[in-house]
Motif scaffolding. Sequence first.
Motif, short mmCIF file in Angstrom:
data_model
loop_
_atom_site.label_atom_id
_atom_site.label_comp_id
_atom_site.label_asym_id
_atom_site.label_seq_id
_atom_site.Cartn_x
_atom_site.Cartn_y
_atom_site.Cartn_z
N ALA A 24 50.31 -8.48 -52.84
CA ALA A 24 51.50 -8.26 -53.66
C ALA A 24 52.11 -9.58 -54.10
N VAL A 25 52.22 -10.53 -53.17
CA VAL A 25 52.83 -11.82 -53.49
C VAL A 25 51.97 -12.59 -54.49
N VAL A 26 50.67 -12.64 -54.26
CA VAL A 26 49.78 -13.41 -55.14
C VAL A 26 49.78 -12.83 -56.55
N GLN A 27 49.68 -11.51 -56.67
CA GLN A 27 49.65 -10.89 -57.99
C GLN A 27 50.97 -11.06 -58.73
N CYS A 28 52.07 -10.88 -58.01
CA CYS A 28 53.38 -11.06 -58.65
C CYS A 28 53.62 -12.53 -59.00
N MET A 29 53.12 -13.43 -58.17
CA MET A 29 53.28 -14.85 -58.45
C MET A 29 52.46 -15.24 -59.67
N ALA A 30 51.31 -14.63 -59.85
CA ALA A 30 50.50 -14.90 -61.04
C ALA A 30 51.23 -14.46 -62.30
N ILE A 31 51.86 -13.28 -62.25
CA ILE A 31 52.62 -12.79 -63.40
C ILE A 31 53.81 -13.71 -63.66
N ALA A 32 54.53 -14.07 -62.59
CA ALA A 32 55.71 -14.95 -62.73
C ALA A 32 55.31 -16.31 -63.29
N THR A 33 54.15 -16.82 -62.90
CA THR A 33 53.69 -18.12 -63.40
C THR A 33 53.40 -18.05 -64.90
N LEU A 34 52.69 -17.02 -65.32
CA LEU A 34 52.37 -16.88 -66.75
C LEU A 34 53.65 -16.73 -67.58
N LEU A 35 54.56 -15.89 -67.11
CA LEU A 35 55.81 -15.68 -67.83
C LEU A 35 56.66 -16.96 -67.81
N GLN A 146 56.49 -19.36 -51.31
CA GLN A 146 57.10 -19.31 -49.99
C GLN A 146 58.31 -18.37 -49.99
N MET A 147 59.09 -18.43 -51.05
CA MET A 147 60.27 -17.57 -51.17
C MET A 147 59.87 -16.10 -51.25
N LEU A 148 58.84 -15.82 -52.04
CA LEU A 148 58.42 -14.42 -52.23
C LEU A 148 57.79 -13.83 -50.97
N MET A 149 57.20 -14.67 -50.13
CA MET A 149 56.64 -14.15 -48.89
C MET A 149 57.71 -13.50 -48.04
N GLY A 150 58.90 -14.11 -48.03
CA GLY A 150 60.00 -13.52 -47.27
C GLY A 150 60.62 -12.33 -47.98
N ILE A 151 60.81 -12.46 -49.28
CA ILE A 151 61.44 -11.38 -50.04
C ILE A 151 60.57 -10.13 -50.04
N GLY A 189 53.61 -12.73 -38.60
CA GLY A 189 52.54 -12.55 -39.58
C GLY A 189 52.92 -13.13 -40.93
N ILE A 190 54.16 -12.90 -41.36
CA ILE A 190 54.63 -13.44 -42.64
C ILE A 190 54.66 -14.96 -42.60
N VAL A 191 55.12 -15.53 -41.49
CA VAL A 191 55.18 -16.99 -41.36
C VAL A 191 53.78 -17.60 -41.44
N VAL A 192 52.85 -17.02 -40.72
CA VAL A 192 51.48 -17.54 -40.72
C VAL A 192 50.85 -17.42 -42.11
N LEU A 193 51.04 -16.28 -42.74
CA LEU A 193 50.48 -16.10 -44.09
C LEU A 193 51.10 -17.06 -45.09
N ALA A 194 52.41 -17.30 -44.96
CA ALA A 194 53.08 -18.23 -45.87
C ALA A 194 52.51 -19.64 -45.71
N LEU A 195 52.26 -20.06 -44.48
CA LEU A 195 51.70 -21.38 -44.23
C LEU A 195 50.28 -21.49 -44.78
N LEU A 196 49.51 -20.42 -44.62
CA LEU A 196 48.13 -20.44 -45.13
C LEU A 196 48.11 -20.48 -46.66
N LEU A 197 48.99 -19.71 -47.30
CA LEU A 197 49.04 -19.74 -48.76
C LEU A 197 49.47 -21.10 -49.27
N ASP A 198 50.44 -21.72 -48.59
CA ASP A 198 50.89 -23.05 -49.02
C ASP A 198 49.77 -24.07 -48.86
#
Length: 215
Positions: A24-35, A146-151, A189-198
């Motif tokens: 969800a975060v990656v796909q939404c971030m891709a849309i947000a980046t393009l926009l 990082q922000m979206l991982m928490g939201i 889980g969210i913290v670990v995933l956020a660090l891995l994505l970063d």
Amino acid sequence: MSFWGYLVDQRQHLLTDAFQHVSAVVQCMAIATLLGVAIAVLTFRSDWAGNLAIASTATVLTIPSLALIGLLIPVVGLGVPPTVITLVLYGLLPVVRNAIVGLRGVDPALVDAAKGIGMSRTARMLRVELALAWPPVLTGIRVATQMLMGIAAIAAYASGPGLGNEIFRGIASLGSANAINQVLAGTLGIVVLALLLDALLALVGRLTIPRGIRV
């Protein structure tokens, strides 16, 4: 049950939630980046337009995420739609702001040189201006991710996907045997995933940003 025992017992369910959260975060971030990049390209040459774009996207951050999701539920329903809309809106500001700053920071002499050798306006934008603005744009993407991982965890309030469901289930059942384990599993889980994505985005930066313009 111990926390480790809970992780082992619920590993399949947790892995599914983790995958949905990242997806969800990656796909939404891709849309947000393009926009966000599109908005920056259209507005960066004008001071008032660029400032309006930044101010408009910043306004979204003044709305609590839980309130925004709650307002969207009567309009688009539960599940994925309010999650996607919320994450995209929240992801816009860092991308728009950094893209505008990056594009405005490109040396005009380089753009003129590209024009002098016959490059079209589109080619100049893609191969010169956006290429040189890529480092700050990527920084904006990293901040937004990082922000979206928490939201994204709040999206569970609207029956959205992800590890937020684990947290909300734990909070709803406080006092039960596994309540704390559920909250910890979702949060860690969210913290670990956020660090891995970063770390992954940092690697993307190493691979895509020439050594001479790294910040």
